[in-house]
Write an enzyme that holds these catalytic residues in place. Sequence first.
Site, PDB file in Angstrom:
ATOM      1  N   ASP A  67       0.818  -1.207   0.000  1.00  0.00           N
ATOM      2  CA  ASP A  67       0.000   0.000   0.000  1.00  0.00           C
ATOM      3  C   ASP A  67       0.853   1.259   0.000  1.00  0.00           C
ATOM      4  O   ASP A  67       2.065   1.214   0.199  1.00  0.00           O
ATOM      5  CB  ASP A  67      -0.980  -0.007   1.191  1.00  0.00           C
ATOM      6  CG  ASP A  67      -0.337  -0.493   2.485  1.00  0.00           C
ATOM      7  OD1 ASP A  67       0.898  -0.473   2.568  1.00  0.00           O
ATOM      8  OD2 ASP A  67      -1.071  -0.894   3.394  1.00  0.00           O
ATOM      9  N   HIS A 134      -7.299  -4.790  10.458  1.00  0.00           N
ATOM     10  CA  HIS A 134      -7.061  -4.561   9.024  1.00  0.00           C
ATOM     11  C   HIS A 134      -5.759  -5.223   8.570  1.00  0.00           C
ATOM     12  O   HIS A 134      -4.830  -5.418   9.349  1.00  0.00           O
ATOM     13  CB  HIS A 134      -7.121  -3.071   8.656  1.00  0.00           C
ATOM     14  CG  HIS A 134      -5.960  -2.222   9.072  1.00  0.00           C
ATOM     15  ND1 HIS A 134      -6.088  -0.908   9.439  1.00  0.00           N
ATOM     16  CD2 HIS A 134      -4.633  -2.476   9.174  1.00  0.00           C
ATOM     17  CE1 HIS A 134      -4.908  -0.401   9.729  1.00  0.00           C
ATOM     18  NE2 HIS A 134      -4.006  -1.338   9.583  1.00  0.00           N
ATOM     19  N   GLU A 139      -9.876  -2.100   5.525  1.00  0.00           N
ATOM     20  CA  GLU A 139     -10.502  -1.804   6.809  1.00  0.00           C
ATOM     21  C   GLU A 139     -11.694  -2.733   7.043  1.00  0.00           C
ATOM     22  O   GLU A 139     -12.206  -3.337   6.092  1.00  0.00           O
ATOM     23  CB  GLU A 139     -10.973  -0.343   6.813  1.00  0.00           C
ATOM     24  CG  GLU A 139      -9.864   0.677   6.567  1.00  0.00           C
ATOM     25  CD  GLU A 139      -8.957   0.899   7.774  1.00  0.00           C
ATOM     26  OE1 GLU A 139      -9.014   0.102   8.741  1.00  0.00           O
ATOM     27  OE2 GLU A 139      -8.182   1.863   7.754  1.00  0.00           O
TER      28      GLU A 139
HETATM   29  C1  F6R Z   1       1.381  -1.322   6.158  1.00  0.00           C
HETATM   30  C2  F6R Z   1       0.086  -1.946   6.259  1.00  0.00           C
HETATM   31  C3  F6R Z   1      -0.712  -1.939   7.521  1.00  0.00           C
HETATM   32  C4  F6R Z   1       0.131  -2.229   8.756  1.00  0.00           C
HETATM   33  C5  F6R Z   1      -0.743  -2.207  10.013  1.00  0.00           C
HETATM   34  C6  F6R Z   1       0.093  -2.407  11.267  1.00  0.00           C
HETATM   35  O1  F6R Z   1       1.932  -1.487   4.855  1.00  0.00           O
HETATM   36  O2  F6R Z   1      -0.377  -2.479   5.289  1.00  0.00           O
HETATM   37  O3  F6R Z   1      -1.749  -2.874   7.431  1.00  0.00           O
HETATM   38  O4  F6R Z   1       0.743  -3.482   8.612  1.00  0.00           O
HETATM   39  O5  F6R Z   1      -1.396  -0.981  10.107  1.00  0.00           O
HETATM   40  O6  F6R Z   1       0.964  -1.327  11.407  1.00  0.00           O
HETATM   41  P1  F6R Z   1       2.155  -1.345  12.453  1.00  0.00           P
HETATM   42  O7  F6R Z   1       3.057  -2.464  12.049  1.00  0.00           O
HETATM   43  O8  F6R Z   1       2.825   0.001  12.289  1.00  0.00           O
HETATM   44  O9  F6R Z   1       1.551  -1.552  13.785  1.00  0.00           O
END
Ligand code: F6R
Length: 240
Positions: A67, A134, A139
């Site tokens: 993403d 997510h 979401e």
């Molecule tokens: C990032 C992504 C998100 C994160 C998720 C967890 O490329 O796709 O789904 O993996 O928001 O984020 P962290 O690892 O920062 O807690």
Amino acid sequence: MKVYVCETYEDLSKKAFNEVKKTLDENPSAILGLATGSSPEGLYKEMVSDHQKNGTSYKDVKSYNLDEYVGIDENDPQSYHTFMNEHLFNDIDIDKKNIHVPSGSTQADADAYEKELSQITIDLQVLGIGCNGHIGFNEPGTSFDELTHIVDLTENTRQANSRFFDNDINKVPKQAMSMGIGSIMRSKKIIVLASGANKANAVKAMVEGPVTENVPASILQRHDNVVVIVDKEAGSVLTK
Ligand code: F6R
């Protein structure tokens, strides 16, 4: 699903690295699906340090990121392009032409990324998980069949990500482009990384809860090659 509860974040990162290394040993031209965020930072450190110490090469590896925000420049310090360059790509020998990170702001741009994805198969997809379950920026409520698309980010996710934007939610973009759950599920193997007590309920819902679009990560129960690697805080409410 295989679930590993590690003692510390460092152990989690090493375990995740072992999965990446196994994939590269089997196929030096492997295709990796990559995530940004805090969860894989330790994994990327392990990859860089192994590359420097042991010379593991990424010259034939291709990567596809999950993403990217819409509406900020690729060179913006907060973009996922910049995150990947700074945490991994600048420090390994991957060929820049083999790096793919979503870019653009329209559904036509998302369709173009999906078209590229449809021509390959990701050997190993690295995922984090949001506190709301997510994956990518899919979401709660997103259809399991969704492909790469433009997403309106929830308040919850923008709040969580404001830590990268001077703790100011107003600076967090309102949209992102994300691989869909349908795109992610085509990967041959998936590893999900989660660390910290704030992820504990999401991890439980992913592993033990009903498969429901309200918890996007719960679909991973239907994939036949998923390894969940969490630290003890993120695994603290798992039943076993
Ligand atoms: C990032 C992504 C998100 C994160 C998720 C967890 O490329 O796709 O789904 O993996 O928001 O984020 P962290 O690892 O920062 O807690």
